[in-house]
Design an enzyme around this catalytic site. Structure first.
Site, PDB file in Angstrom:
ATOM      1  N   ARG A 225      29.189 -65.332  27.415  1.00  9.32           N
ATOM      2  CA  ARG A 225      28.513 -64.045  27.586  1.00  9.32           C
ATOM      3  C   ARG A 225      27.615 -63.821  26.374  1.00  9.32           C
ATOM      4  O   ARG A 225      27.973 -64.207  25.257  1.00  9.32           O
ATOM      5  CB  ARG A 225      29.532 -62.901  27.693  1.00  9.32           C
ATOM      6  CG  ARG A 225      30.251 -62.839  29.031  1.00  9.32           C
ATOM      7  CD  ARG A 225      29.320 -62.393  30.164  1.00  9.32           C
ATOM      8  NE  ARG A 225      29.991 -62.229  31.437  1.00  9.32           N
ATOM      9  CZ  ARG A 225      29.910 -63.084  32.469  1.00  9.32           C
ATOM     10  NH1 ARG A 225      29.201 -64.199  32.364  1.00  9.32           N
ATOM     11  NH2 ARG A 225      30.532 -62.822  33.604  1.00  9.32           N
ATOM     12  N   HIS A 273      20.633 -67.022  33.362  1.00 12.36           N
ATOM     13  CA  HIS A 273      22.012 -66.857  33.863  1.00 12.36           C
ATOM     14  C   HIS A 273      22.214 -67.626  35.179  1.00 12.36           C
ATOM     15  O   HIS A 273      22.589 -67.045  36.202  1.00 12.36           O
ATOM     16  CB  HIS A 273      22.325 -65.354  34.036  1.00 12.36           C
ATOM     17  CG  HIS A 273      23.807 -65.061  33.971  1.00 12.36           C
ATOM     18  ND1 HIS A 273      24.337 -63.959  33.367  1.00 12.36           N
ATOM     19  CD2 HIS A 273      24.880 -65.741  34.469  1.00 12.36           C
ATOM     20  CE1 HIS A 273      25.653 -63.959  33.489  1.00 12.36           C
ATOM     21  NE2 HIS A 273      26.008 -65.044  34.142  1.00 12.36           N
TER      22      HIS A 273
HETATM   23  C1  GLV Z   1      28.834 -65.373  35.967  1.00 14.61           C
HETATM   24  O1  GLV Z   1      28.497 -65.216  34.848  1.00 14.61           O
HETATM   25  C2  GLV Z   1      30.192 -65.263  36.427  1.00 14.61           C
HETATM   26  O2  GLV Z   1      30.990 -64.548  35.809  1.00 14.61           O
HETATM   27  O3  GLV Z   1      30.493 -65.914  37.439  1.00 14.61           O
END
Ligand code: GLV
Length: 310
Positions: A225, A273
């Site tokens: 994160r 992401h």
């Molecule tokens: C993405 O970041 C997830 O938590 O799957």
């Protein structure tokens, strides 16, 4: 009485999972947010983010299944204690994550970023190569995803170190644990891969004090994160050439604002992401299995420990 399950997410995923549930658990009633016909009947919810006022709107809610591997987006502190929260353990996420990590470890290992720069000046220069076994990959976080990545990298011949909060023993991984062994772990890591969940303990963990423990020339891959990494500290260490490259897939603000310096830095690769995306088929199967466990009073796979935050 039939159990009602509410899904909050896109139509294509709804159609896929509704069909999988209808097939495997035909007695269950499937509802797709926001068209909820009987709010009081909802007992299970599958969501990435929770609908506003869900505590009042769904008074019989018992379990929330996260659509993703992480649960920090659910703001656990606000979820009532009697509601169980479950992480997504999708083999498709583990495969995607291992591929992304292996891809970028190999890019770092084989000099891809230097060769891209050399291309822009038509420079023919062969960089020295290192045996895979000489490159130490350090994986922060040895859960489901960390173990899958460790396995893939081990099979590629890299030397694997792993760090976790509590001690673990894994084949092919030199395991470190606890804050007291973090320094030892970092000082022996050429490519650091963070896969940690976001908790109070991991927030801001990767700052000058920890990142500067990596050997000179080390690189960083963050797929945990964004809040775990202090990006200004990372940029300083890259500018000072203590660190070589950073591949960042997660950020404290997403989308990463245009003005953020990370976009401009020549030794940073920003990805939006996408390291591992929940896969409808494999995740649907994991959900069906887990809901079946719920219906038959078996322990749920991926149940979140509130005291740990993951
Ligand atoms: C993405 O970041 C997830 O938590 O799957």
């Amino acid at each position: 009485m039939a159990i009602h399950i509410l899904f909050r997410g896109p139509q294509d995923r709804n159609d896929c999972w509704r069909a999988m549930f209808a097939d495997a658990l035909p007695n269950l009633v499937w509802q797709h947010w926001p068209k909820v016909t009987d709010k009081a009947a909802i007992e299970l919810m599958i969501a990435w983010k929770l609908p506003r006022d869900y505590q009042q709107d769904y008074p019989n809610l018992k379990v929330i299944f996260s659509v993703g591997a992480g649960v920090d987006q659910l703001d656990l502190a606000t979820v009532p204690e009697h509601i169980q929260v479950v992480r997504m353990l999708d083999p498709g996420i583990a495969k995607g994550m291992s591929e992304f990590i292996a891809l970028h470890v190999l890019n770092i290992h084989r000099g891809t970023f230097q060769y891209i720069k050399a291309n822009s000046t038509a420079t023919w220069e062969q960089l020295p190569t290192l045996a895979n076994s000489q490159r130490r990959i350090g994986i922060l976080g040895l859960g489901n995803l960390g173990q899958a990545a460790a396995n893939t990298l081990h099979n590629l011949g890299f030397s694997i170190n792993g760090w976790s909060r509590i001690a673990k023993q894994l084949d092919g991984v030199r395991c470190f644990s606890g804050m007291e062994q973090l320094e030892d772990f970092l000082s022996q890591t050429d490519v650091l891969v963070s896969l940690l969940p976001l908790t109070k303990q991991t927030q801001g963990l990767l700052d000058t004090s920890t990142l500067s423990l990596l050997p000179k020339g080390a690189s960083v891959i963050n797929v945990g994160r964004g809040e775990q990494l202090v990006s200004e500290d990372l940029l300083t260490l890259l500018d000072e050439e203590h660190l070589s490259f950073a591949i960042l897939d997660v950020f404290d603000t997403e989308p990463l604002p245009d003005s953020n310096r990370l976009w401009q830095h020549p030794n940073v690769l920003v990805t939006p992401h996408i390291a591992a995306i929940t896969q409808n088929e494999t995740a649907g199967k994991a959900l069906v299995d887990n809901v079946h466990r719920y219906l038959t009073h078996q322990p749920l796979i991926g149940l979140v420990d509130r005291s740990l935050g993951y």
